[in-house]
Write an enzyme that holds these catalytic residues in place. Sequence first.
Site, PDB file in Angstrom:
ATOM      1  N   SER A 111     -10.005  -0.770   7.008  1.00 21.16           N
ATOM      2  CA  SER A 111      -9.482  -0.653   5.640  1.00 21.16           C
ATOM      3  C   SER A 111      -8.753  -1.858   5.067  1.00 21.16           C
ATOM      4  CB  SER A 111      -8.571   0.561   5.526  1.00 21.16           C
ATOM      5  OG  SER A 111      -9.366   1.706   5.467  1.00 21.16           O
ATOM      6  N   LYS A 165       0.865  -1.182   0.000  1.00 14.97           N
ATOM      7  CA  LYS A 165       0.000   0.000   0.000  1.00 14.97           C
ATOM      8  C   LYS A 165       0.902   1.233   0.000  1.00 14.97           C
ATOM      9  CE  LYS A 165      -3.923   1.925   2.664  1.00 14.97           C
ATOM     10  NZ  LYS A 165      -4.849   1.659   3.783  1.00 14.97           N
ATOM     11  N   SER A 169      -9.829   1.748   2.798  1.00 14.82           N
ATOM     12  CA  SER A 169      -8.938   2.557   2.000  1.00 14.82           C
ATOM     13  C   SER A 169      -7.894   1.748   1.231  1.00 14.82           C
ATOM     14  CB  SER A 169      -8.209   3.576   2.893  1.00 14.82           C
ATOM     15  OG  SER A 169      -7.396   2.909   3.834  1.00 14.82           O
TER      16      SER A 169
HETATM   17  N1  GLN Z   1     -13.330   3.960   6.461  1.00 13.82           N
HETATM   18  C1  GLN Z   1     -12.656   4.351   7.668  1.00 13.82           C
HETATM   19  C2  GLN Z   1     -12.265   5.817   7.607  1.00 13.82           C
HETATM   20  O1  GLN Z   1     -12.476   6.402   6.593  1.00 13.82           O
HETATM   21  C3  GLN Z   1     -11.488   3.472   7.953  1.00 13.82           C
HETATM   22  C4  GLN Z   1     -10.273   3.818   7.193  1.00 13.82           C
HETATM   23  C5  GLN Z   1      -9.096   2.971   7.525  1.00 13.82           C
HETATM   24  O2  GLN Z   1      -9.219   1.902   8.145  1.00 13.82           O
HETATM   25  N2  GLN Z   1      -7.944   3.433   7.139  1.00 13.82           N
HETATM   26  O3  GLN Z   1     -11.754   6.365   8.538  1.00 13.82           O
END
Ligand code: GLN
Length: 491
Positions: free
Chosen positions: A174, A75, A150
Amino acid sequence: MLDKPLNEIAHALRAGKISSVELTEIALQKAQTGSNLNAYISLLEEQALAQAKITDKRLAAGDESPLCGIPMAHKDLFCAQGTLTSCGSKILSNFISPYDATVVEKLADAGMVCIGKTNMDEFAMGSTNESSYYGPALNPWNNQHVPGGSSGGAAVAVANGDVPIATGTDTGGSVRQPAALCGLTGIKPTYGRISRYGMVAFASSFDQAGVLANSAQGASLVLEAMCGFDEKDSTSIKEQTIDFSGQLNKPLKGLRVGLPKQYFTDALNPEIGAAIEAAKAELSKAGVQWVDIDLPNSELGIPCYYVLAPAEASSNLSRYDGVRYGHRADEYDDLASMYINSRTEGFGKEVKRRILVGTYALSSGYYDAYYIKAQKLRRLIVNDFQAAFEQCDVILGPTTPNTAPKLGQISDDPAAMYLEDIYTVTINLAGLPALSIPVGFDKQELPIGMQLIGRYMDEATLLNVAHQFQTLTDWHLKTPKTHGKQSRGAA
Ligand code: GLN
């Protein structure tokens, strides 16, 4: 070949049926052919082939690492020396990392070959990959739909069969959520298991690296290589037992699996509910015992997380000022306007929203009402899980309330976007390990995920249940190659 489970690829490498250089060439070619899916922010052709040559030598010399020679992708928030580490943001779109994250170093030491850095929501804020400065990644099961976020690009890279595993991070879901939306196995371990050194920070008391893979077995091997104490991360856990792959074959008979009543309500899409029922029937055959449990504060997860995570983000992101590194505005009059213009140009809409919310929640006058209140809720959520784990060994539920939304379907509605995280954020609030495994498809042929949540430091049981489930079923072997469901692996 690369859409096969990791152990099969490792076997072929060891048997000399294919070399790491050949595999890496295939992976790079697959990634290039699938460039319409926008899974990568950068592909690292030269570096990957050079690394593969070295791992071929290691293999020839009898290297014992089960991961040696296998292509993967990181990532784009893991710092990797000499490569762009953009975190999906314009503000870091010129940042070449001068050092390696511990995760990057560990997987390279294990002999894995990194073919590229994957697309992601800007600063890992989002549930659809649509907040990326580099544009959305597309779900290989259906290009009209998002892959989740994400770690969206990571999920696309694995689901498309470019690589058998990719790293992700999970601050509020995410890793698990894109795994669910792309039909993959995704695990987020206990907070502190994996070093955060060299991971671009979003919300430091939540952020944790994880793995997206096409099987629980592959995920367990890679997780083993990623875990461990690191003195460069002050929240890293010192004493760790790291044996996941050795415990995959334990029988499940008598294992107590908790079903939280708050997870099985009208808020859950009925097709997801039905797929989970079918998965439960398989686990019943394996002899698990079902226990009804109560997680009374579950519904506080979203408001609690969406105060605390932005609060931490607003502080973490204050370092981007256009002075030492990252985007600097071309036009400014003085220091203050340089900061303002650089940040205004460098951050996208969702990131700005979080900085505003977080700064507000931390400001004097609102600190007690929001930040302190949310910290108290966090404790209640932790207590709920502690009480539940006195009655059961693992908790089972959905990963997401819906399957993959269409591109643009929820991106303009932050509340709808945040609600997609309803089943995942509480686990990060409590710092527990959890994983998602594929358990079926909806009527549109989009994958459905099921979540397993474990006791603190008990990743082994989660992976054991996931692996046993995958020996009983073949959902994890389906691939989106043809739009039917072609099998991966031996079948
Ligand atoms: N969807 C969540 C957020 O937008 C989690 C994101 C993540 O785990 N990086 O904060």
